[in-house]
Every structure is written in structure tokens, then in C-alpha cells.
Enzyme design. Structure first.
Site, PDB file in Angstrom:
ATOM      1  N   TYR A 121      -2.278  -0.757  10.077  1.00  0.00           N
ATOM      2  CA  TYR A 121      -2.862  -0.885   9.035  1.00  0.00           C
ATOM      3  C   TYR A 121      -1.363  -0.179   7.972  1.00  0.00           C
ATOM      4  O   TYR A 121      -0.629  -1.071   7.211  1.00  0.00           O
ATOM      5  CB  TYR A 121      -3.744  -0.584   8.023  1.00  0.00           C
ATOM      6  CG  TYR A 121      -3.447  -0.505   6.599  1.00  0.00           C
ATOM      7  CD1 TYR A 121      -4.255  -1.970   6.091  1.00  0.00           C
ATOM      8  CD2 TYR A 121      -2.841   0.181   5.505  1.00  0.00           C
ATOM      9  CE1 TYR A 121      -4.758  -2.108   5.147  1.00  0.00           C
ATOM     10  CE2 TYR A 121      -3.676   0.098   4.665  1.00  0.00           C
ATOM     11  CZ  TYR A 121      -4.337  -1.279   3.886  1.00  0.00           C
ATOM     12  OH  TYR A 121      -4.680  -1.337   2.466  1.00  0.00           O
ATOM     13  N   SER A 145       0.919  -1.680   0.192  1.00  0.00           N
ATOM     14  CA  SER A 145      -0.204  -0.197  -0.074  1.00  0.00           C
ATOM     15  C   SER A 145       0.218   1.560   0.160  1.00  0.00           C
ATOM     16  O   SER A 145       2.379   1.071   0.275  1.00  0.00           O
ATOM     17  CB  SER A 145      -0.759  -0.018   1.190  1.00  0.00           C
ATOM     18  OG  SER A 145      -1.643   1.763   1.555  1.00  0.00           O
TER      19      SER A 145
END
Length: 264
Positions: free
Chosen positions: A168, A155
């Protein structure tokens, strides 16, 4: 006659005869990647924890791609025993896994000071530890065969942080470094391990953010391409990393983010 300096380009991207396992592929990014790899010729193995949703996705892709090209195995990628059993079944029943896409992931949006330890562990186990567990299980047979491709879905949060998504961010940062560690250990065995790091994509998981006028404006303003990405934007890079075309690319994280990580 001398050998051509440039190989047959279409053949470089041809995945015919390759078995590709994509975790977390009953919807969203994983489903798009599975369909894209199948479109390049691969036999695709879907994965998810919800058997009903997985069966629906299998039926839909079967109808689109033709029977026999897609298989589905429901198992929990955070369960070490379940992973080992499932990978063994896939390799026996479908064929040796030549491409693994570690895509399974979850999000949990809570400030760090309010975050429960159980939620921290859940995100880390799903987004990071699962890539180790499935990657290790698949790599053992790849090492014996002397070839294989592993693609970890990271990401922009592998490189950037934003308030409210601490676990995350930690998991995706760890996944970027795990990609390097895997390449360092397995490249000598003919395995290429790389990561794709998408920017903000419009998916089912991010729909609430797309619908938030302020957040939507921030994404559009922060991204040089001035748009949200889509799962389809990852298909080309994934096929490249899965194919012989990327045979000398190893340990890299490729940002597919509309330019977000190159500007301030």
C-alpha cells in the site's frame, strides 16, 4: 468599466454541466466524494466491481439528489479492455468526462517478509495501475477538448511508512509521483492533475483499526487535530480541485490529515 479583479466566487466552485467519474464509489470515501461533487452540481458516474452494491448506492443517491444526476457503471479498473470500453460508454451515454477521481483501492496488512507476490501485485494493480489505466483512457478525450480535471486519491502513506502495509505504501508513493508525471505531460492540454492524501479516516475499511484501543490511541496521539478524519473531510478539497477555482494548481498532492505529516 474594467474587468473585476476577483471573479464571482460561487461560480468558481460550480460544477453544473460537468460529468464526474469516481472509481470505487459504491461506499466509503468514493461514495462521499461522488455525493459531494453532485452537490456542487456535477452529474456523477459511480463505479465498482459489485453490481448489486453499486445499484443500491445508485438508488440511495438518486433518492437523495433527484433522478438523472447519478449513473453507475460496474467494471474492473485493473482490466485494460474493460476500462477502455466503460469510459467510451460513459462518454457516449452520459457525456464527456470533465472530472475523474481515481479512488479505487485495497489494503493488505502483512509483513513484507511474509507477503505473497500475488498480493503485492493485487495491491499495486488496484491502487496504482488502475489510476494509470483510467487516467489514460479519460485523458485522451480531455486532451482533444483542451480541458479536464484528474484527482488521484493518495494517502499519508505517500510520504510516510508504517510496518505491515508495504504494498500500500509503495502504491500510494507511486501514485503521488504518477500525479506529477501526468501533470508534466498533460498540463499543456489544459488538464489539471492533482492528488488528495487523506490521513487516517474512519471508514468501513478501517473500522477494525478504529476499534483497536491501542491503534486508536496512537492515531489520536499522532494526529495534531486529535481525531480520526471522515470521508466528509475530503469533500471540500475535492470540489476545489474539480472546479475552476484550482485552474492554476497542477501536479500537487494536498494532505488532508489533521496535521499528521507536519509533526514528528
Amino acid at each position: 468599466m474594467s474587468e473585476p479583479l476577483v471573479p464571482d466566487v460561487p461560480a468558481l466552485f460550480d460544477l453544473t454541466g460537468t460529468v464526474a467519474l469516481v472509481t470505487g464509489s459504491s461506499r466509503g470515501i468514493g461514495r462521499a466524494l461522488a455525493e459531494g461533487l453532485a452537490g456542487a452540481g456535477a452529474t456523477v458516474v459511480l463505479n465498482g466491481r459489485d453490481p448489486d452494491r453499486l445499484a443500491r448506492t445508485l438508488d440511495e443517491l438518486d433518492a437523495r439528489l433527484g433522478g438523472g444526476r447519478v449513473h453507475a457503471y460496474a467494471f474492473d479498473v485493473t482490466d485494460e479492455a474493460a476500462v477502455a470500453e466503460a469510459v467510451a460508454r460513459v462518454e457516449t451515454e452520459v457525456g464527456p468526462v470533465g472530472v475523474l477521481v481515481n479512488n479505487a483501492g485495497v489494503q493488505h496488512r502483512v509483513p513484507l517478509v511474509d507477503l505473497e507476490a500475488a498480493d503485492w501485485r493485487r495491491v499495486l494493480e488496484t491502487d496504482l495501475t488502475s489510476a494509470f489505466l483510467v487516467g489514460r483512457a479519460v485523458a485522451r478525450s480531455m486532451i482533444n477538448r483542451g480541458s479536464g480535471k484528474i484527482i488521484n486519491i493518495a494517502s499519508v502513506q505517500s510520504d510516510l511508512a508504517r510496518p505491515g502495509i508495504g504494498p500500500y505504501t509503495a502504491a500510494k508513493g507511486g501514485l503521488r509521483t504518477l500525479t506529477r508525471a501526468m501533470a508534466a505531460e498533460w498540463a499543456r492540454s489544459g488538464i489539471q492533475v492533482n492528488a488528495l492524501a487523506p490521513g487516517y479516516l474512519a471508514t468501513e475499511m478501517t473500522q477494525a483499526l478504529v476499534d483497536d484501543a491501542d491503534f486508536n490511541a496512537w492515531v489520536l496521539g499522532r494526529t495534531p487535530a486529535a481525531r480520526w478524519g471522515t470521508p466528509a473531510d475530503l469533500v471540500g478539497p475535492a470540489v476545489w480541485l474539480a472546479s475552476p477555482a484550482s485552474a492554476f494548481v497542477n501536479g500537487q498532492t494536498i494532505f488532508v490529515d489533521g496535521g499528521m505529516t507536519v509533526v514528528v
